[in-house]
Design an enzyme around this catalytic site. Structure first.
Site, PDB file in Angstrom:
ATOM      1  N   TRP A 130     -39.294   0.438  10.153  1.00 52.38           N
ATOM      2  CA  TRP A 130     -39.932  -0.749   9.966  1.00 52.38           C
ATOM      3  C   TRP A 130     -41.547  -0.987  10.525  1.00 52.38           C
ATOM      4  O   TRP A 130     -42.203  -1.782   9.777  1.00 52.38           O
ATOM      5  CB  TRP A 130     -39.241  -1.993  10.631  1.00 52.38           C
ATOM      6  CG  TRP A 130     -38.981  -1.609  12.388  1.00 52.38           C
ATOM      7  CD1 TRP A 130     -37.952  -0.978  12.931  1.00 52.38           C
ATOM      8  CD2 TRP A 130     -40.146  -2.041  13.219  1.00 52.38           C
ATOM      9  NE1 TRP A 130     -38.179  -0.743  14.077  1.00 52.38           N
ATOM     10  CE2 TRP A 130     -39.377  -1.364  14.273  1.00 52.38           C
ATOM     11  CE3 TRP A 130     -41.232  -2.744  13.494  1.00 52.38           C
ATOM     12  CZ2 TRP A 130     -40.027  -1.408  15.612  1.00 52.38           C
ATOM     13  CZ3 TRP A 130     -41.894  -2.578  14.557  1.00 52.38           C
ATOM     14  CH2 TRP A 130     -41.281  -2.008  15.875  1.00 52.38           C
ATOM     15  N   ASN A 131     -42.056  -0.059  11.353  1.00 50.90           N
ATOM     16  CA  ASN A 131     -43.267  -0.205  11.858  1.00 50.90           C
ATOM     17  C   ASN A 131     -44.341   0.217  10.912  1.00 50.90           C
ATOM     18  O   ASN A 131     -45.446  -0.776  11.288  1.00 50.90           O
ATOM     19  CB  ASN A 131     -43.420   0.577  13.109  1.00 50.90           C
ATOM     20  CG  ASN A 131     -43.212   1.940  13.053  1.00 50.90           C
ATOM     21  OD1 ASN A 131     -42.750   2.405  11.752  1.00 50.90           O
ATOM     22  ND2 ASN A 131     -43.760   2.945  14.068  1.00 50.90           N
ATOM     23  N   LYS A 176     -33.868   4.038   1.481  1.00 53.38           N
ATOM     24  CA  LYS A 176     -33.023   3.060   2.355  1.00 53.38           C
ATOM     25  C   LYS A 176     -33.861   2.738   3.378  1.00 53.38           C
ATOM     26  O   LYS A 176     -34.217   3.357   4.405  1.00 53.38           O
ATOM     27  CB  LYS A 176     -31.755   3.979   3.083  1.00 53.38           C
ATOM     28  CG  LYS A 176     -30.470   2.967   3.425  1.00 53.38           C
ATOM     29  CD  LYS A 176     -30.983   1.881   4.500  1.00 53.38           C
ATOM     30  CE  LYS A 176     -30.851   2.276   5.984  1.00 53.38           C
ATOM     31  NZ  LYS A 176     -31.266   1.281   6.750  1.00 53.38           N
ATOM     32  N   PRO A 177     -34.607   1.627   3.319  1.00 53.05           N
ATOM     33  CA  PRO A 177     -35.462   1.102   4.116  1.00 53.05           C
ATOM     34  C   PRO A 177     -34.992   0.338   5.373  1.00 53.05           C
ATOM     35  O   PRO A 177     -33.821   0.056   5.464  1.00 53.05           O
ATOM     36  CB  PRO A 177     -36.257   0.020   3.416  1.00 53.05           C
ATOM     37  CG  PRO A 177     -35.307  -0.399   2.424  1.00 53.05           C
ATOM     38  CD  PRO A 177     -34.386   0.751   2.121  1.00 53.05           C
ATOM     39  N   GLY A 206     -37.792   7.889  12.035  1.00 49.40           N
ATOM     40  CA  GLY A 206     -37.456   7.041  12.713  1.00 49.40           C
ATOM     41  C   GLY A 206     -36.984   7.709  14.121  1.00 49.40           C
ATOM     42  O   GLY A 206     -37.826   8.345  14.489  1.00 49.40           O
ATOM     43  N   SER A 207     -35.878   6.914  14.953  1.00 48.13           N
ATOM     44  CA  SER A 207     -35.873   7.383  16.243  1.00 48.13           C
ATOM     45  C   SER A 207     -35.070   8.675  16.422  1.00 48.13           C
ATOM     46  O   SER A 207     -34.475   9.132  15.504  1.00 48.13           O
ATOM     47  CB  SER A 207     -34.832   6.394  16.926  1.00 48.13           C
ATOM     48  OG  SER A 207     -33.812   6.240  16.134  1.00 48.13           O
ATOM     49  N   GLU A 228     -39.187  13.117  11.258  1.00 44.47           N
ATOM     50  CA  GLU A 228     -40.182  12.775  11.778  1.00 44.47           C
ATOM     51  C   GLU A 228     -39.779  11.612  12.731  1.00 44.47           C
ATOM     52  O   GLU A 228     -39.380  10.654  12.499  1.00 44.47           O
ATOM     53  CB  GLU A 228     -41.044  12.036  10.884  1.00 44.47           C
ATOM     54  CG  GLU A 228     -41.533  12.763   9.260  1.00 44.47           C
ATOM     55  CD  GLU A 228     -42.964  13.543   9.476  1.00 44.47           C
ATOM     56  OE1 GLU A 228     -43.250  13.728  10.615  1.00 44.47           O
ATOM     57  OE2 GLU A 228     -43.145  14.071   8.452  1.00 44.47           O
ATOM     58  N   LEU A 229     -39.610  11.892  14.045  1.00 43.08           N
ATOM     59  CA  LEU A 229     -38.811  11.363  14.831  1.00 43.08           C
ATOM     60  C   LEU A 229     -39.848  10.813  16.050  1.00 43.08           C
ATOM     61  O   LEU A 229     -41.449  10.710  15.766  1.00 43.08           O
ATOM     62  CB  LEU A 229     -37.691  11.923  15.593  1.00 43.08           C
ATOM     63  CG  LEU A 229     -36.936  12.892  14.560  1.00 43.08           C
ATOM     64  CD1 LEU A 229     -35.542  13.541  15.247  1.00 43.08           C
ATOM     65  CD2 LEU A 229     -36.342  11.858  13.743  1.00 43.08           C
ATOM     66  N   CYS A 266     -45.456   5.284  16.541  1.00 37.03           N
ATOM     67  CA  CYS A 266     -44.817   6.700  16.859  1.00 37.03           C
ATOM     68  C   CYS A 266     -45.920   7.462  17.746  1.00 37.03           C
ATOM     69  O   CYS A 266     -45.514   8.186  19.014  1.00 37.03           O
ATOM     70  CB  CYS A 266     -44.268   7.277  15.731  1.00 37.03           C
ATOM     71  SG  CYS A 266     -45.433   7.863  14.518  1.00 37.03           S
ATOM     72  N   GLU A 321     -39.674   6.447  25.208  1.00 38.99           N
ATOM     73  CA  GLU A 321     -40.465   5.615  24.410  1.00 38.99           C
ATOM     74  C   GLU A 321     -40.516   4.502  24.612  1.00 38.99           C
ATOM     75  O   GLU A 321     -39.501   3.764  24.836  1.00 38.99           O
ATOM     76  CB  GLU A 321     -40.128   6.080  23.233  1.00 38.99           C
ATOM     77  CG  GLU A 321     -41.095   5.591  22.119  1.00 38.99           C
ATOM     78  CD  GLU A 321     -40.559   6.177  20.571  1.00 38.99           C
ATOM     79  OE1 GLU A 321     -39.580   5.916  20.279  1.00 38.99           O
ATOM     80  OE2 GLU A 321     -41.503   6.315  19.608  1.00 38.99           O
TER      81      GLU A 321
END
Ligand code: NAD
Length: 455
Positions: free
Chosen positions: A139-140, A163-164, A213-214, A235-236, A269, A364
């Site tokens: 979402w960021n 899938k947003p 995402g995370s 991409e975490l 991130c 984080e």
């Protein structure tokens, strides 16, 4: 019909003496039932065959034309970003506008990277489509992060199912609906839902998962993708360190530390998460950080001159407070701000004396916090910077010797006297900040199957 509703982050507030939380709904979309996924995937497979049969240049042209349609809804998209995740209008406009303006360049770079290469007069290297690619996004940066993965996936000849994030469904709905004014039917589809739908999509009959995402979600996705050996781009998250040496230009280091800790309300991130400053300059550095941080203006997405918007939701807000309270309980000192803000904002906060046992150092944070620690020995500072499972980005400010310090940092992107990462370089994480990456020819090729053709 089940619906997914998004809420304006600025409107979260406690009611009934703190018992419940209320917020204003922005709007809702229909949730994609998990039982419907096979049909969605079947449509994607059929569409992919025709899409892949088009010459590369035609796919590129389709995509560029599709992105041009976004100009007409640019303002609506920026407004929805503000309403759904709280980013101020100026930054949201920049995110959408940057995506649109960069699209033709990005598309041609992708196309170049995927063009068949002649190795010798009897051997070709071809970049073939993988099939159906699931793009799962956060979402960021709801447009930019989706775009980074879906454009190379599409031009490579794959069909894409996006899938947003469940926090920004309306942004995604408008984004995909607009692109689909031009793209052939079912080449790009969107499915709406939360983690459960994401998990079902990963486990379904698809060929690749391109995920931003995370770290926790990334590990779960990798496990779920293993049985089909699905291709992955991960991409975490990050817990990025900043080392400020005694030889640094202090004013520049201060500006970077504050801007990078506070950008997007700290929900980025590659935001600076931990600052290690040489004790000889620590007092001046901290005093200047506090002075600059105090000038940051907090407010809703549509308020004037806002630098820091709301935290995206109450759970994330609570997580930041818990980290601040944990740090305070373990001996850290608040130089600016508090450890107990009401919803929905975290105001500019500066903490010093952070130690490795604190959540603020180990995890984080995703909030506008400058978390500082002093060092007397540069090797110890490097050790602290590297003492993390994360390895997304890292930055050093210093004079001579700064590059040598930077060389020792375990991160995918390292900056010396500037932010890490560059527009014309891959966006890449080390260690558990991910693997697989996007950007540059090497990144674009991860959305394709290399085929060696001898003839
Ligand atoms: P998240 O991992 O909670 O969710 C991201 C997306 O994955 C959402 O669409 C969510 O519904 C879905 N999802 C969650 N768990 C899943 C699972 N087990 N299987 C399949 N799908 C799943 O992350 P978030 O809160 O939306 O975003 C913030 C995180 O993203 C931070 O850790 C941030 O650092 C990271 N991030 C990384 C980059 C990068 O380029 N490395 C960029 C932006 C954000």
């Amino acid at each position: 019909m089940a619906v997914l509703t998004s809420y304006d982050p600025t409107s979260y507030h406690k009611v009934d003496g703190g018992e419940h939380i209320e917020a204003i709904a922005v709007g809702s979309v229909e949730i994609t039932p998990i039982e419907l996924l096979p049909a969605v995937i079947n449509n994607a497979k059929v569409a992919q065959k025709a899409w892949a049969s088009l010459p590369l240049i035609e796919r590129q042209q389709y995509v560029v034309k599709a992105y041009q349609q976004l100009v007409a809804v640019q303002d609506e998209l920026a407004t929805l970003i503000g309403q759904e995740m709280g980013k101020d209008y100026r930054r949201a406009t920049y995110e959408v506008g940057g995506t649109i303006q960069n699209a033709p360049y990005f598309a041609s770079e992708i196309s170049d990277a995927l063009t068949t290469e002649q190795i010798d007069n009897r051997t070709e290297l071809q970049y073939r489509p993988l099939g159906v690619v699931a793009v799962i996004s956060p979402w960021n940066y709801p447009i930019a992060m989706a775009n980074n993965l879906l454009m190379p996936a599409l031009i490579a000849g794959n069909s894409v199912i996006l899938k947003p994030s469940e926090l920004t469904p309306l942004v995604a709905e408008l984004f995909i609906k607009t692109l689909n004014k031009v793209l052939p039917e079912h080449v790009l589809q969107v499915v709406q839902g939360d983690k459960a739908l994401g998990q079902a999509l990963v486990a379904a009959d698809i060929n690749m998962v391109a995920f931003t995402g995370s770290m926790a979600a990334g590990k779960n996705i990798m496990a779920n993708a293993a049985s089909g050996l699905k291709r992955l781009v991960m991409e975490l998250g990050g817990n990025d360190p900043l080392i400020v040496m005694a030889s640094a230009n202090i004013d520049s280091a201060v500006r970077f530390a504050v801007a990078s800790s506070f950008e997007n309300a700290g929900q980025m991130c590659t935001s600076t998460e931990r600052v290690y400053v040489d004790e000889r300059i620590a007092a001046e550095f901290e005093q200047k950080v506090v002075a600059l941080a105090s000038r940051y203006r907090v407010g809703a997405w549509d308020a004037a001159n806002v630098n820091i918007g709301p935290i995206v939701n109450p759970a994330q807000h609570q997580k930041v407070l818990e980290q601040l309270q944990d740090a305070k309980a373990k001996g850290a000192r608040l130089l600016l701000g508090s450890d107990d803000y009401p919803l929905p904002f975290i105001h500019p906060t500066v903490v010093t004396g952070i130690t490795p046992d604190m959540l603020l150092e180990g995890e984080e944070t995703f909030g506008p916090v400058v978390a500082i620690s002093h060092f007397s020995d540069i090797d110890a500072a490097i050790g602290r910077a590297n003492n993390s499972h994360y390895g997304l980005a890292a930055v050093v400010f210093g004079g001579q010797g700064a590059k040598a310090v930077a060389e020792q940092l375990e991160a995918g992107m390292v900056g010396v006297n500037q932010g890490a990462g560059a527009g014309n370089a891959p966006w890449v994480g080390a260690k558990q900040s991910g693997f697989g990456f996007h950007g540059t020819a090497a990144g674009h090729r991860q959305f394709a199957q290399v085929r060696v053709m001898n003839y």
